[in-house]
Design a protein around this motif. Structure first.
Motif, PDB file in Angstrom:
ATOM      1  N   PRO A 141       0.803  -1.218   0.000  1.00 28.69           N
ATOM      2  CA  PRO A 141       0.000   0.000   0.000  1.00 28.69           C
ATOM      3  C   PRO A 141       0.838   1.273   0.000  1.00 28.69           C
ATOM      4  O   PRO A 141       1.954   1.295   0.491  1.00 28.69           O
ATOM      5  N   GLY A 142       0.279   2.321  -0.575  1.00 25.74           N
ATOM      6  CA  GLY A 142       0.943   3.628  -0.557  1.00 25.74           C
ATOM      7  C   GLY A 142       0.809   4.400  -1.849  1.00 25.74           C
ATOM      8  O   GLY A 142       0.769   5.628  -1.828  1.00 25.74           O
ATOM      9  N   PHE A 143       0.719   3.698  -2.958  1.00 24.64           N
ATOM     10  CA  PHE A 143       0.714   4.391  -4.252  1.00 24.64           C
ATOM     11  C   PHE A 143      -0.188   3.665  -5.250  1.00 24.64           C
ATOM     12  O   PHE A 143      -0.310   2.440  -5.198  1.00 24.64           O
ATOM     13  N   GLY A 144      -0.761   4.454  -6.162  1.00 23.67           N
ATOM     14  CA  GLY A 144      -1.491   3.863  -7.276  1.00 23.67           C
ATOM     15  C   GLY A 144      -0.517   3.491  -8.383  1.00 23.67           C
ATOM     16  O   GLY A 144       0.657   3.875  -8.340  1.00 23.67           O
ATOM     17  N   GLY A 145      -1.010   2.718  -9.343  1.00 23.73           N
ATOM     18  CA  GLY A 145      -0.222   2.429 -10.538  1.00 23.73           C
ATOM     19  C   GLY A 145       0.903   1.420 -10.374  1.00 23.73           C
ATOM     20  O   GLY A 145       1.774   1.313 -11.238  1.00 23.73           O
ATOM     21  N   GLN A 146       0.893   0.624  -9.295  1.00 20.15           N
ATOM     22  CA  GLN A 146       1.945  -0.392  -9.118  1.00 20.15           C
ATOM     23  C   GLN A 146       1.526  -1.707  -9.779  1.00 20.15           C
ATOM     24  O   GLN A 146       0.357  -1.910 -10.112  1.00 20.15           O
ATOM     25  N   GLY A 197      -7.787   1.784  -9.674  1.00 20.29           N
ATOM     26  CA  GLY A 197      -7.437   3.199  -9.782  1.00 20.29           C
ATOM     27  C   GLY A 197      -6.918   3.526 -11.160  1.00 20.29           C
ATOM     28  O   GLY A 197      -7.653   4.019 -12.024  1.00 20.29           O
ATOM     29  N   SER A 198      -5.658   3.215 -11.411  1.00 21.39           N
ATOM     30  CA  SER A 198      -5.043   3.624 -12.680  1.00 21.39           C
ATOM     31  C   SER A 198      -5.756   3.019 -13.889  1.00 21.39           C
ATOM     32  O   SER A 198      -5.854   3.666 -14.929  1.00 21.39           O
ATOM     33  N   TYR A 199      -6.299   1.789 -13.763  1.00 17.88           N
ATOM     34  CA  TYR A 199      -6.970   1.193 -14.923  1.00 17.88           C
ATOM     35  C   TYR A 199      -8.165   2.043 -15.360  1.00 17.88           C
ATOM     36  O   TYR A 199      -8.371   2.270 -16.557  1.00 17.88           O
TER      37      TYR A 199
HETATM   38  C1  DX5 Z   1      -2.771   1.671  -2.896  1.00 16.74           C
HETATM   39  C2  DX5 Z   1      -4.237   1.966  -2.766  1.00 16.74           C
HETATM   40  C3  DX5 Z   1      -5.029   1.589  -3.945  1.00 16.74           C
HETATM   41  C4  DX5 Z   1      -4.581   2.218  -5.241  1.00 16.74           C
HETATM   42  C5  DX5 Z   1      -4.949   1.311  -6.367  1.00 16.74           C
HETATM   43  O1  DX5 Z   1      -2.160   1.821  -1.693  1.00 16.74           O
HETATM   44  O2  DX5 Z   1      -4.808   1.302  -1.661  1.00 16.74           O
HETATM   45  O3  DX5 Z   1      -6.411   1.767  -3.743  1.00 16.74           O
HETATM   46  O4  DX5 Z   1      -5.118   3.485  -5.465  1.00 16.74           O
HETATM   47  O5  DX5 Z   1      -4.447   1.824  -7.541  1.00 16.74           O
HETATM   48  P1  DX5 Z   1      -4.153   0.916  -8.800  1.00 16.74           P
HETATM   49  O6  DX5 Z   1      -5.460   0.323  -9.210  1.00 16.74           O
HETATM   50  O7  DX5 Z   1      -3.595   1.884  -9.788  1.00 16.74           O
HETATM   51  O8  DX5 Z   1      -3.161  -0.120  -8.371  1.00 16.74           O
END
Ligand code: DX5
Ligand code: ZN
Length: 217
Positions: A141-146, A197-199
């Protein structure tokens, strides 16, 4: 129908209202709110003033994912905003049962989230029986787009098996790297609720409704 929870972390923060309105008319959709404190995870995101404004314009249920060291501190402000689901991280808390009790008094739905390295077997049965959501993180957890961590799929299958054997009522939510290329496999593995998120947000020219349909099909 699989519930889809678009993660606003990847939305256009300069045009949040516009982005949220693009989900109008889509059923079985929660808005996923990633709340980070810069301590439990190395990132800071949405605070109460922004969340309050989101709640004013959202026709959808709000899904709070607390990536914070002190989730208890957020119960009162989030309940005042009218958040539907409150999910805290298993790893952040010592007295899990107490926090679940407190949260149940304020929210319709309460969940726990597991980091990729936390085993589902670690959660006692009496806790699992009380939960409405178990969130399996498929990225750290921490960032989107991984990138999606494939090694987490066995945890989803294991949790689904435990749910069947014990008649638990919780939904299995999956968060991190969810895309049209893995959503079918995740649903077949036991997921009922997909965070993306990123999708969904990466190309603003695309129709969000169609993006969501591709995750469900
Ligand atoms: C990450 C968040 C996710 C994140 C998902 O720590 O909990 O909710 O926004 O982003 P994607 O779908 O881009 O991995
Ligand atoms: Zn999340």
């Amino acid at each position: 129908m699989t519930l889809i929870a678009p993660s606003l972390l990847s939305a256009d923060f300069l045009n949040l209202e516009k982005d949220i309105k693009r989900f109008d008319g889509i059923d079985n959709l929660w808005l996923h709110l990633d709340i980070m404190d810069g301590h439990f995870v190395p990132n800071l995101t949405l605070g109460t003033p922004v969340l309050k404004n989101i709640s004013k314009i959202s026709p959808h249920k709000l899904d709070a994912h607390l990536m914070v060291k002190n989730p208890e501190d957020y119960i009162e402000p989030l309940s005042q905003i009218g958040v539907h689901n409150y999910t805290f991280h298993w790893e952040a808390v010592t007295h899990h049962d107490r926090l679940i009790q407190l949260a149940k008094e304020k929210f319709d739905s309460v969940g726990i989230s597991l980091n990729p390295s936390t085993k589902v077997e670690e959660i006692p049965k009496y806790i699992l029986a009380k939960l409405d959501i178990v969130l399996i993180m498929t990225v750290n957890p921490g960032f989107g787009g991984q990138s999606f961590i494939e090694g987490c799929v066995d945890k989803i299958k294991k949790l689904d098996q435990m749910r069947k054997e014990n008649n638990y009522h919780f939904q299995i939510q999956v968060d991190g790297g969810v895309k049209n290329t893995n959503s079918k496999m995740l649903i077949e593995s036991g997921a009922n609720n997909l965070v993306a998120g990123s999708y969904i947000f990466s190309d603003p020219k695309k129709d969000y409704k169609k993006q969501i349909q591709t995750l469900r099909s």
